[in-house]
Design an enzyme around this catalytic site. Structure first.
Site, short mmCIF file in Angstrom:
data_model
loop_
_atom_site.label_atom_id
_atom_site.label_comp_id
_atom_site.label_asym_id
_atom_site.label_seq_id
_atom_site.Cartn_x
_atom_site.Cartn_y
_atom_site.Cartn_z
N LYS A 1 -11.91 -1.97 0.73
CA LYS A 1 -11.47 -0.96 -0.35
C LYS A 1 -12.12 -0.96 -1.82
O LYS A 1 -12.92 -0.43 -1.85
CB LYS A 1 -9.94 -1.69 -0.59
CG LYS A 1 -9.10 -1.31 0.79
CD LYS A 1 -7.83 -1.80 0.88
CE LYS A 1 -7.22 -1.38 2.56
NZ LYS A 1 -6.36 -2.12 3.11
N HIS B 1 -5.25 -4.88 -1.56
CA HIS B 1 -5.26 -3.66 -2.40
C HIS B 1 -5.27 -4.27 -3.99
O HIS B 1 -5.10 -3.45 -4.77
CB HIS B 1 -4.04 -2.88 -2.28
CG HIS B 1 -4.39 -1.88 -1.03
ND1 HIS B 1 -4.96 -0.55 -1.14
CD2 HIS B 1 -3.85 -1.80 0.15
CE1 HIS B 1 -4.72 -0.13 -0.48
NE2 HIS B 1 -4.24 -0.54 0.74
N SER C 1 0.66 -1.27 -0.07
CA SER C 1 -0.01 0.08 0.04
C SER C 1 0.85 1.21 0.06
O SER C 1 0.41 2.39 -0.36
CB SER C 1 -0.91 0.13 1.24
OG SER C 1 -0.36 0.07 2.41
#
Ligand code: PLP
Length: 393
Positions: free
Chosen positions: A241, A211, A183
């Protein structure tokens, strides 16, 4: 006489002095490519809402329907009376989406890592972990009695050394853990090579793709990206996310899922997710399957912003994904940079020491499929202004 709570104020004041305290900004609107932050509209470059699903009409409608059908809360933990039809439906849907035998939904991704890792390994075992793995993985490892071995970030060479060494020492189990996409830098773990080595040495491979989901592999994540879905023993993800809601997931063999739900204390001992949350998660998966163009737009936006940064002469580090760090160097300068951006309508946070090395401070940007070409031109102009003002470009 000792004072029991003095340290609370003292430590807080020290953090303020070192400028390490969080000064939290408040959104006064739904999240999106733009949002109202502390009363002013800004272009949002620091949210994980990659596919712009957080405020999607269909997710909201699914949530409303589920409230009417199942109520606001489940009233229990999953193993007792907190598993409703929709919880199992979502898990079947996740398994199909990931092309795995089964899946399990946890309240958060953090709950997956802190609840499952300490069950997979114990005394006499070893965990091999990338040095830049997420904090929830680090905490999960700390909760186990297994030995630890940390390899240099993304280095297949160092990883091979560490796994060979672990193999020689005759541990009962070897657990290899890595983030899929990191990240802070937006780079991708060398999972294809890691699959080969874990196979060779009989180690378990655990990939936290928080992610990567919704982003890599046409939205299906890192397994699909490298075409190795079936070779990842424990695939971890999150609905908080790209999927725009909240919740953790694991996907893998049905052996894994039965083991995980009987053993993970975070899953067993904490209330199950509310019905509207589950219904929105389900709808997010439906939309990603139906609208691959969202993922394409996200990558198009990445190309536009990346080109903008490079043309201006910024250093974008090792980014391979829609996470694009704009390297600044000095922490103070990165903070000033973020403030100039903010004044010019762009909300993007500085990532500074101790989150990254002292001379590696950066503005971390994250693209959103909902950004228009004009949004990004405006953002690039703000970066140009700040860069020139601070003599970085
Ligand atoms: C964000 C993140 C998590 C936490 O996920 P939540 O579902 O928000 O708790 C876990 N692992 C990684 C790698 C992450 O980036």
């Amino acid at each position: 006489m000792r004072n029991a709570t003095d340290f609370l104020r003292k430590e807080y004041e020290q953090m303020v002095k070192d400028e390490l305290d969080w000064r939290i900004k408040v959104l006064n609107s739904p999240t999106g490519p733009r949002a109202v932050v502390d009363g002013e509209e800004k272009i949002i470059l620091c949210s994980n809402n990659y596919l712009d699903l957080g405020n999607d009409r269909r997710l909201k409608e699914a949530a409303k329907k589920a409230v009417d059908l199942y109520g606001a809360g489940s009233g229990s933990v999953r193993p007792i009376a907190g598993t409703m039809t929709i919880h199992r439906e979502l898990e079947k849907k996740i398994a199909l989406f990931k092309g795995r035998e089964d899946a399990l939904y946890y309240q958060t991704g953090f709950a997956v890592n802190s609840g499952l890792i300490p069950q997979l390994v114990d005394q006499g075992d070893i965990v091999i972990s990338d040095e830049l793995n997420h904090g929830s993985i680090i905490d999960g490892i700390r909760l186990s009695k297994a030995d630890r071995s940390v390899y240099r970030h993304g280095s297949v060479y160092d990883f091979e050394d560490k796994i060979r060494e672990a193999d020689k020492k005759g541990y009962r189990r070897i657990l290899v853990i890595t983030d899929g996409v990191f990240s802070m830098d937006g780079d991708i773990a060398p999972v294809k090579e890691m699959v080969k080595l874990t196979g060779k040495y009989g180690a378990m491979l655990y990939v936290d793709d928080a992610h990567g989901e919704g982003v890599l592999g046409k939205g299906k994540g890192i397994g699909a990206h490298f075409n190795i879905e079936k070779q990842i023993d424990v695939e971890v993800g999150t609905f908080s996310k790209a999927f725009g809601v909240v919740g953790g997931l694991i996907a893998g063999s049905s052996d894994l899922i039965k083991f995980a739900y009987n053993k993970s204390r975070t899953w067993l001992l904490s209330g199950s997710a509310p019905p509207p949350t589950i219904a929105s998660c389900m709808e997010a998966l439906n939309i990603i399957e139906k609208e691959p163009e969202r993922v394409d737009k996200l990558w198009k936006n990445r190309e536009q912003f990346m080109k903008g940064m490079r043309d201006l002469g910024f250093d974008t580090g090792n980014s391979q994904t829609p996470i694009i760090p704009v390297m600044i160097g000095d922490s103070g300068k990165a903070k000033e940079f973020s403030e100039i951006l903010y004044k010019n309508g762009v909300f993007a946070l500085p990532i500074v020491y101790p989150m990254v090395a002292k001379d590696k401070a950066r503005i971390r940007t994250i693209m959103n499929a909902g950004h228009t070409e004009t949004d990004l031109i405006e953002a690039i102009n703000a970066f140009e202004k700040a860069g020139k003002q601070l003599n970085i470009i």
